[in-house]
Structure formats: C-alpha cells, structure tokens
Write a protein that holds these residues in place. Sequence first.
Motif, PDB file in Angstrom:
ATOM      1  N   ASP A  65      29.531 -33.427 125.247  1.00  0.00           N
ATOM      2  CA  ASP A  65      30.583 -32.440 124.979  1.00  0.00           C
ATOM      3  C   ASP A  65      30.932 -31.673 126.249  1.00  0.00           C
ATOM      4  O   ASP A  65      32.113 -31.449 126.559  1.00  0.00           O
TER       5      ASP A  65
ATOM      6  N   TYR B  53      34.608 -25.969 124.423  1.00  0.00           N
ATOM      7  CA  TYR B  53      33.446 -26.352 123.621  1.00  0.00           C
ATOM      8  C   TYR B  53      32.599 -25.114 123.374  1.00  0.00           C
ATOM      9  O   TYR B  53      32.506 -24.235 124.230  1.00  0.00           O
TER      10      TYR B  53
ATOM     11  N   ARG C 247      33.236 -32.977 116.448  1.00  0.00           N
ATOM     12  CA  ARG C 247      31.787 -32.812 116.469  1.00  0.00           C
ATOM     13  C   ARG C 247      31.177 -34.206 116.551  1.00  0.00           C
ATOM     14  O   ARG C 247      31.064 -34.906 115.557  1.00  0.00           O
TER      15      ARG C 247
ATOM     16  N   TYR D  59      38.179 -32.697 126.485  1.00  0.00           N
ATOM     17  CA  TYR D  59      38.207 -31.500 125.655  1.00  0.00           C
ATOM     18  C   TYR D  59      38.717 -30.339 126.500  1.00  0.00           C
ATOM     19  O   TYR D  59      38.471 -30.288 127.706  1.00  0.00           O
TER      20      TYR D  59
ATOM     21  N   ALA E 178      35.483 -29.058 121.186  1.00  0.00           N
ATOM     22  CA  ALA E 178      34.274 -29.699 120.668  1.00  0.00           C
ATOM     23  C   ALA E 178      33.311 -28.622 120.220  1.00  0.00           C
ATOM     24  O   ALA E 178      33.345 -27.485 120.706  1.00  0.00           O
ATOM     25  N   THR E 179      32.440 -28.983 119.290  1.00  0.00           N
ATOM     26  CA  THR E 179      31.429 -28.050 118.826  1.00  0.00           C
ATOM     27  C   THR E 179      30.230 -28.820 118.305  1.00  0.00           C
ATOM     28  O   THR E 179      30.224 -30.055 118.271  1.00  0.00           O
TER      29      THR E 179
ATOM     30  N   GLU F  44      28.761 -23.941 121.115  1.00  0.00           N
ATOM     31  CA  GLU F  44      27.665 -24.303 120.224  1.00  0.00           C
ATOM     32  C   GLU F  44      26.586 -23.235 120.324  1.00  0.00           C
ATOM     33  O   GLU F  44      26.490 -22.502 121.314  1.00  0.00           O
TER      34      GLU F  44
ATOM     35  N   TRP G 199      32.608 -34.029 128.818  1.00  0.00           N
ATOM     36  CA  TRP G 199      33.994 -34.320 128.442  1.00  0.00           C
ATOM     37  C   TRP G 199      34.884 -33.094 128.619  1.00  0.00           C
ATOM     38  O   TRP G 199      36.089 -33.232 128.846  1.00  0.00           O
ATOM     39  N   THR G 200      34.318 -31.906 128.540  1.00  0.00           N
ATOM     40  CA  THR G 200      35.081 -30.707 128.890  1.00  0.00           C
ATOM     41  C   THR G 200      35.345 -30.669 130.391  1.00  0.00           C
ATOM     42  O   THR G 200      36.440 -30.314 130.840  1.00  0.00           O
TER      43      THR G 200
END
Length: 279
Positions: free
Chosen positions: A209, A221, A202, A218, A172-173, A223, A212-213
């Motif tokens: 994010d 992640y 995204r 994911y 994710a990002t 960002e 969920w990691t």
Amino acid sequence: MQASHFLSADCMDAAVTAAHAAAAILQTHALHRADLVIDFKMRNDLVSQADREAERAIVDILSQRTPDIGIIAEESGGRRGAQATWYVDPLDGTTNFLSGIPHYAVSIALVGHAGATVSGPDPLTHDTPLIGVVYDPNREELFSAMLGIGAWSNGRRIQCSGTENLSDSVLATGFPFRDFSFEHQYMPTLREAMGATRGVRRLGSAALDLAWTACGRYDGYWEMGLSPWDVAAGVALVRAAGGVCEDIHHRQPWPEGGYVYAANPQVADALDAMIAKHL
C-alpha cells in the motif's frame, strides 16, 4: 561500519540482496502451500515456516554485510543498534500468501537513530527511515528508496501522484484484523472515505500500500494497529517519492507505532483532517 556509510550503496545492496533471497524462499513454498507448517500466534495472526525461513535468510545476509547495525525482525525479534537498526518483515501479507492470493511482499528498512551522523556534519535530531526496500515477487517489482536521493521501481524513478483533491483520490487502507480495540476510531474514517473519495481499496499488504502510494497508484493510504516493520520501508519510499507519511497522532517522528497516514502533498492535509476528527 561508520555512521556516514548508512546512506550508502553497500547498505542498499545488502537490503536488495536480502529481499531477493527471501522472495526466492517464499515463491518456492508458494508452489507447495498445502505442505506448509502454520502456527497461530493469536487470532488472525499466522506464521508459517515460509516466514521463518525467509526471515532467517534476510537476517543472515544483513548480519554478514552490516555487522554493526542492529536488526529487529517480526518473527525472531532482535536488538536495536546504537546508531541504526534494520526493520525486517519477511512476508507482509501472510494471509494473502497462505490463501494463494498473489499480493504480498518482503519489506526491509534501515532506520537511523537520533544522534547518528548519516550525511553532512549534523547528526539526526530524531529517528528517521533512511533506506526502504519492498519487493513484490509476484509482479517482480522492486521498490527502493534512499533518504535525500530518491525512490525507484525496478530502477525507474518514481514519485507520488499529482491528484489535487481528496474527492478525486483513490485511497488504500487496512481493516482491523487482529486488534479490534481501535475499531470505534477506524470505522468512522472508512465510512467518511467511502463517500468523500473516488474509491477505497483494501488489498492486504501495508508495505505494498505504501509502495503503491509512492509510485502514484494510490493517492493516499491510512491504517491503524500495525507494527514498525510493517511500515518502516514504506515510510522511506513515500517520503523519498515526494509524499507525506506520518504518525496519525503526530506524536512520533515516523509512524513507528503503526498508526499511519500517507499521501501526495496536495491531498495529505485533507486526509489527515478526515482521520483526526474521529480520533
């Protein structure tokens, strides 16, 4: 409140209660989005009365339940506590919320400060996220974590994924959306991740994010350009779920500056290396 009580059921319950109260306000406003009063703080940075009312509910509950802990909230600011501070984002994913996209969350974290004693005889050597609560009202998923004890989703223990290679990972990002000063650093990382992984997502909420990691949806992640209240709870979640969550520049004990990467332990080094070559 005594320092030894920061890692306590009372603090966790205060955060969970506050998150549910805020979410109830958000979901009520979500039914009447066209009537919301929206202010523009700067380009692509919006705030509505839903954000403000939800934040007020959180601050009121935390102030009553934990009066000796400082509070820093996205919309109203606040004060840092001597030994610990709540970091509050009443609505992470405001653009999604205002557009009717059902992917946003309430994020609340308790950060202990260097010198505070939170468990055992030894004080913290650096600022550390102790408790994290992220609540997704659309899926009715409550993610919670406590340092040294574990992480949960709706009371079920969670842990990061077991994916072993970056090439097999779903990441994710978040794209630059408000501050574009780091775009020249970020875009090469995205281009590389597109070719080096199984896929990049995204969805527009840093708190989710990270949650969920933590629960393995994911594998990692990253960002840039976020705020401390965007990531504080997620840091607690990922770390308590057995993962790695750090400052991209490796200068801060937690990614308070908003440059963050997170992953399961098998993938973390490779993700870190992928980002570092473009900084």
